[in-house]
Design an enzyme around this catalytic site. Structure first.
Site, PDB file in Angstrom:
ATOM      1  N   GLY A 202       0.833  -1.221   0.000  1.00 51.97           N
ATOM      2  CA  GLY A 202       0.000   0.000   0.000  1.00 51.97           C
ATOM      3  C   GLY A 202       0.852   1.248   0.000  1.00 51.97           C
ATOM      4  O   GLY A 202       0.605   2.188   0.764  1.00 51.97           O
ATOM      5  N   ALA A 203       1.859   1.274  -0.886  1.00 49.95           N
ATOM      6  CA  ALA A 203       2.806   2.400  -0.873  1.00 49.95           C
ATOM      7  C   ALA A 203       2.473   3.440  -1.937  1.00 49.95           C
ATOM      8  O   ALA A 203       3.233   4.387  -2.140  1.00 49.95           O
ATOM      9  CB  ALA A 203       4.229   1.890  -1.058  1.00 49.95           C
ATOM     10  N   SER A 204       1.344   3.282  -2.615  1.00 47.66           N
ATOM     11  CA  SER A 204       1.000   4.230  -3.680  1.00 47.66           C
ATOM     12  C   SER A 204       0.588   5.586  -3.118  1.00 47.66           C
ATOM     13  O   SER A 204       0.720   6.607  -3.785  1.00 47.66           O
ATOM     14  CB  SER A 204      -0.140   3.653  -4.528  1.00 47.66           C
ATOM     15  OG  SER A 204      -1.185   3.166  -3.709  1.00 47.66           O
ATOM     16  N   ARG A 205       0.055   5.594  -1.904  1.00 52.72           N
ATOM     17  CA  ARG A 205      -0.510   6.839  -1.342  1.00 52.72           C
ATOM     18  C   ARG A 205      -0.202   6.904   0.151  1.00 52.72           C
ATOM     19  O   ARG A 205       0.205   5.916   0.762  1.00 52.72           O
ATOM     20  CB  ARG A 205      -2.034   6.847  -1.512  1.00 52.72           C
ATOM     21  CG  ARG A 205      -2.496   6.809  -2.934  1.00 52.72           C
ATOM     22  CD  ARG A 205      -4.004   6.933  -3.048  1.00 52.72           C
ATOM     23  NE  ARG A 205      -4.720   5.707  -2.719  1.00 52.72           N
ATOM     24  CZ  ARG A 205      -5.536   5.564  -1.667  1.00 52.72           C
ATOM     25  NH1 ARG A 205      -5.727   6.568  -0.837  1.00 52.72           N
ATOM     26  NH2 ARG A 205      -6.149   4.422  -1.445  1.00 52.72           N
TER      27      ARG A 205
ATOM     28  N   VAL B  88      -3.377  -7.392  -1.600  1.00 49.22           N
ATOM     29  CA  VAL B  88      -2.728  -8.195  -0.546  1.00 49.22           C
ATOM     30  C   VAL B  88      -3.645  -9.275   0.027  1.00 49.22           C
ATOM     31  O   VAL B  88      -3.167 -10.223   0.655  1.00 49.22           O
ATOM     32  CB  VAL B  88      -2.170  -7.317   0.602  1.00 49.22           C
ATOM     33  CG1 VAL B  88      -1.004  -6.463   0.135  1.00 49.22           C
ATOM     34  CG2 VAL B  88      -3.253  -6.481   1.274  1.00 49.22           C
TER      35      VAL B  88
ATOM     36  N   SER C 194      -3.066   0.439  14.421  1.00 56.39           N
ATOM     37  CA  SER C 194      -3.714   1.737  14.642  1.00 56.39           C
ATOM     38  C   SER C 194      -3.939   1.876  16.136  1.00 56.39           C
ATOM     39  O   SER C 194      -4.108   0.878  16.847  1.00 56.39           O
ATOM     40  CB  SER C 194      -5.066   1.764  13.929  1.00 56.39           C
ATOM     41  OG  SER C 194      -5.846   2.843  14.404  1.00 56.39           O
TER      42      SER C 194
ATOM     43  N   TYR D  89     -12.890  -2.362  12.010  1.00 57.89           N
ATOM     44  CA  TYR D  89     -11.538  -1.813  11.833  1.00 57.89           C
ATOM     45  C   TYR D  89     -10.729  -1.998  13.124  1.00 57.89           C
ATOM     46  O   TYR D  89      -9.587  -2.465  13.089  1.00 57.89           O
ATOM     47  CB  TYR D  89     -11.633  -0.330  11.458  1.00 57.89           C
ATOM     48  CG  TYR D  89     -10.293   0.348  11.235  1.00 57.89           C
ATOM     49  CD1 TYR D  89      -9.521   0.065  10.121  1.00 57.89           C
ATOM     50  CD2 TYR D  89      -9.809   1.294  12.147  1.00 57.89           C
ATOM     51  CE1 TYR D  89      -8.295   0.696   9.913  1.00 57.89           C
ATOM     52  CE2 TYR D  89      -8.589   1.931  11.941  1.00 57.89           C
ATOM     53  CZ  TYR D  89      -7.835   1.635  10.826  1.00 57.89           C
ATOM     54  OH  TYR D  89      -6.614   2.254  10.629  1.00 57.89           O
TER      55      TYR D  89
ATOM     56  N   ALA E 197     -11.193  -4.147  15.529  1.00 56.09           N
ATOM     57  CA  ALA E 197     -10.931  -5.574  15.766  1.00 56.09           C
ATOM     58  C   ALA E 197      -9.802  -6.070  14.861  1.00 56.09           C
ATOM     59  O   ALA E 197      -8.921  -6.829  15.303  1.00 56.09           O
ATOM     60  CB  ALA E 197     -12.207  -6.387  15.524  1.00 56.09           C
TER      61      ALA E 197
ATOM     62  N   ILE F 153      -3.589  10.612  11.478  1.00 58.54           N
ATOM     63  CA  ILE F 153      -2.578  11.059  10.512  1.00 58.54           C
ATOM     64  C   ILE F 153      -3.308  11.635   9.304  1.00 58.54           C
ATOM     65  O   ILE F 153      -4.266  11.032   8.809  1.00 58.54           O
ATOM     66  CB  ILE F 153      -1.696   9.864  10.053  1.00 58.54           C
ATOM     67  CG1 ILE F 153      -1.102   9.103  11.262  1.00 58.54           C
ATOM     68  CG2 ILE F 153      -0.606  10.335   9.096  1.00 58.54           C
ATOM     69  CD1 ILE F 153      -0.141   9.865  12.120  1.00 58.54           C
TER      70      ILE F 153
HETATM   71  P1  NAP Z   1      -4.759   5.564   2.549  1.00 55.58           P
HETATM   72  O1  NAP Z   1      -4.273   6.933   2.286  1.00 55.58           O
HETATM   73  O2  NAP Z   1      -6.195   5.225   2.370  1.00 55.58           O
HETATM   74  O3  NAP Z   1      -3.863   4.529   1.684  1.00 55.58           O
HETATM   75  C1  NAP Z   1      -4.125   3.162   1.764  1.00 55.58           C
HETATM   76  C2  NAP Z   1      -3.079   2.411   0.980  1.00 55.58           C
HETATM   77  O4  NAP Z   1      -3.388   0.994   1.101  1.00 55.58           O
HETATM   78  C3  NAP Z   1      -3.112   2.761  -0.495  1.00 55.58           C
HETATM   79  O5  NAP Z   1      -1.789   2.825  -0.986  1.00 55.58           O
HETATM   80  C4  NAP Z   1      -3.859   1.588  -1.122  1.00 55.58           C
HETATM   81  O6  NAP Z   1      -3.404   1.276  -2.433  1.00 55.58           O
HETATM   82  C5  NAP Z   1      -3.455   0.452  -0.200  1.00 55.58           C
HETATM   83  N1  NAP Z   1      -4.400  -0.661  -0.265  1.00 55.58           N
HETATM   84  C6  NAP Z   1      -5.708  -0.675   0.121  1.00 55.58           C
HETATM   85  N2  NAP Z   1      -6.242  -1.898  -0.121  1.00 55.58           N
HETATM   86  C7  NAP Z   1      -5.245  -2.657  -0.648  1.00 55.58           C
HETATM   87  C8  NAP Z   1      -5.162  -3.997  -1.092  1.00 55.58           C
HETATM   88  N3  NAP Z   1      -6.219  -4.815  -1.030  1.00 55.58           N
HETATM   89  N4  NAP Z   1      -3.975  -4.453  -1.571  1.00 55.58           N
HETATM   90  C9  NAP Z   1      -2.894  -3.639  -1.635  1.00 55.58           C
HETATM   91  N5  NAP Z   1      -2.919  -2.351  -1.238  1.00 55.58           N
HETATM   92  C10 NAP Z   1      -4.077  -1.868  -0.758  1.00 55.58           C
HETATM   93  O7  NAP Z   1      -4.426   5.114   4.036  1.00 55.58           O
HETATM   94  P2  NAP Z   1      -3.274   5.602   5.049  1.00 55.58           P
HETATM   95  O8  NAP Z   1      -3.870   6.620   5.936  1.00 55.58           O
HETATM   96  O9  NAP Z   1      -2.032   5.886   4.317  1.00 55.58           O
HETATM   97  O10 NAP Z   1      -3.123   4.264   5.920  1.00 55.58           O
HETATM   98  C11 NAP Z   1      -2.041   3.371   5.795  1.00 55.58           C
HETATM   99  C12 NAP Z   1      -2.073   2.383   6.941  1.00 55.58           C
HETATM  100  O11 NAP Z   1      -2.030   3.106   8.176  1.00 55.58           O
HETATM  101  C13 NAP Z   1      -3.356   1.553   6.998  1.00 55.58           C
HETATM  102  O12 NAP Z   1      -3.053   0.240   7.422  1.00 55.58           O
HETATM  103  C14 NAP Z   1      -4.190   2.267   8.040  1.00 55.58           C
HETATM  104  O13 NAP Z   1      -5.135   1.426   8.648  1.00 55.58           O
HETATM  105  C15 NAP Z   1      -3.116   2.724   8.998  1.00 55.58           C
HETATM  106  N6  NAP Z   1      -3.531   3.852   9.838  1.00 55.58           N
HETATM  107  C16 NAP Z   1      -3.840   5.069   9.309  1.00 55.58           C
HETATM  108  C17 NAP Z   1      -4.222   6.108  10.161  1.00 55.58           C
HETATM  109  C18 NAP Z   1      -4.578   7.466   9.650  1.00 55.58           C
HETATM  110  O14 NAP Z   1      -5.021   8.300  10.477  1.00 55.58           O
HETATM  111  N7  NAP Z   1      -4.421   7.786   8.397  1.00 55.58           N
HETATM  112  C19 NAP Z   1      -4.283   5.895  11.541  1.00 55.58           C
HETATM  113  C20 NAP Z   1      -3.968   4.646  12.037  1.00 55.58           C
HETATM  114  C21 NAP Z   1      -3.584   3.634  11.181  1.00 55.58           C
HETATM  115  P3  NAP Z   1      -4.206   1.621  -3.790  1.00 55.58           P
HETATM  116  O15 NAP Z   1      -4.680   3.035  -3.703  1.00 55.58           O
HETATM  117  O16 NAP Z   1      -3.164   1.398  -4.829  1.00 55.58           O
HETATM  118  O17 NAP Z   1      -5.334   0.638  -3.878  1.00 55.58           O
END
Ligand code: NAP
Length: 240
Positions: free
Chosen positions: A8-11, A61, A135, A148, A150, A181
């Site tokens: 999930g490194a695209s964004r 994944v 998280s 989420y 769980a 974040i």
């Molecule tokens: P995000 O901006 O929504 O990005 C999610 C990333 O996961 C995207 O690169 C997406 O890729 C990838 N992804 C989603 N489903 C996928 C799949 N089935 N296979 C492969 N890649 C997949 O989220 P983020 O905020 O960066 O979050 C990243 C991680 O941190 C997550 O595990 C999230 O639960 C955790 N987290 C985030 C926060 C927050 O406040 N943002 C807080 C706590 C934990 P594509 O776009 O290419 O599909």
């Protein structure tokens, strides 16, 4: 040169982790699912800055076959960062079985698949690092995010158990538990909610993806050699 695969490194957070690990000297494999353009743009940027042969590989994944193909294309992985994740806000009574299964398929089973594919090489090397992104809601629970919370709690359990099992093989498994974040995952939050969240946070700010990347960089690096099975909270003090 060591190779790191970031799911999930695209964004968002994954993108920042990939940039940080490339700056740290890793050849980075950028996994993506839907955001091909973003992943390819990131890889071009990384290869222009650090000519280490970074690559973008598509895989959902949650799909074992796609993950296996990705790992055979990626080659030997020294550091695996399980960051890919989805979130969803719903009343518990509205969560469908399909919602529940998709949450666990991506956020938990995705880590299971990636760890199983990465471990044979790491065990053979008697060295390797796995960093799972959980998280703070997996630590304390979030209202309207039961599935989420769980799933993210399961990531913590998986981290601790796997750390015990593969520690004797020289492999470290740790977890980072981000607080709020600023990424697309939180795009739905309005200004008032953001202000409230800041007020609830002792450090008074919302985190940036780079804050998580810095913690991952430490856990992926040489200076964290005696740390395993731990959950590093990066949340501005919101959860203590
Ligand atoms: P995000 O901006 O929504 O990005 C999610 C990333 O996961 C995207 O690169 C997406 O890729 C990838 N992804 C989603 N489903 C996928 C799949 N089935 N296979 C492969 N890649 C997949 O989220 P983020 O905020 O960066 O979050 C990243 C991680 O941190 C997550 O595990 C999230 O639960 C955790 N987290 C985030 C926060 C927050 O406040 N943002 C807080 C706590 C934990 P594509 O776009 O290419 O599909």
């Amino acid at each position: 040169m060591r190779t790191a695969l970031v799911t999930g490194a695209s964004r968002g957070i994954g993108n920042a982790i990939a940039c940080q690990l490339a700056a740290d000297g890793f050849r980075v494999i950028v996994n993506y699912y839907a955001s091909q353009k973003e992943a390819e743009a990131l890889v071009s940027e990384l290869n222009a800055r650090y000519p280490v042969g970074c690559a973008a590989l598509r895989a959902d994944v949650s799909d074992r076959g796609q993950v296996e193909k990705m790992f055979s294309a990626a080659g030997e992985i020294d550091v695996l960062v399980n960051n890919a994740g989805i979130a969803q806000q719903k009343l518990f009574t509205d969560i469908t079985e399909q919602d529940w299964d998709r949450m666990f398929d991506v956020d938990v089973k995705g880590i299971f698949h990636c760890c199983q594919c990465a471990l044979p090489y790491m065990i053979h090397q008697k060295r390797g690092k796995i960093i799972n992104i959980s998280s703070m809601w997996g630590q304390v629970g979030a209202s309207c995010e039961v599935h989420y919370s769980a799933a993210k709690a399961a990531v913590i359990g998986l981290t601790k158990a796997l750390a015990k099992e593969v520690g004797p093989s020289g492999i470290q498994v740790n977890c980072v538990a981000p607080g709020v974040i600023q990424t697309e995952m939180n795009a739905r939050l309005d200004e008032d909610t953001i202000s409230e969240l800041k007020e609830e946070t002792p450090l008074g700010v919302i985190g940036a993806a780079e804050d998580i990347a810095a913690a991952v960089s430490f856990l992926a690096g040489e200076k964290s050699g005696f740390i395993t099975g731990q959950v590093l909270g990066v949340n501005g003090g919101m959860i203590i």
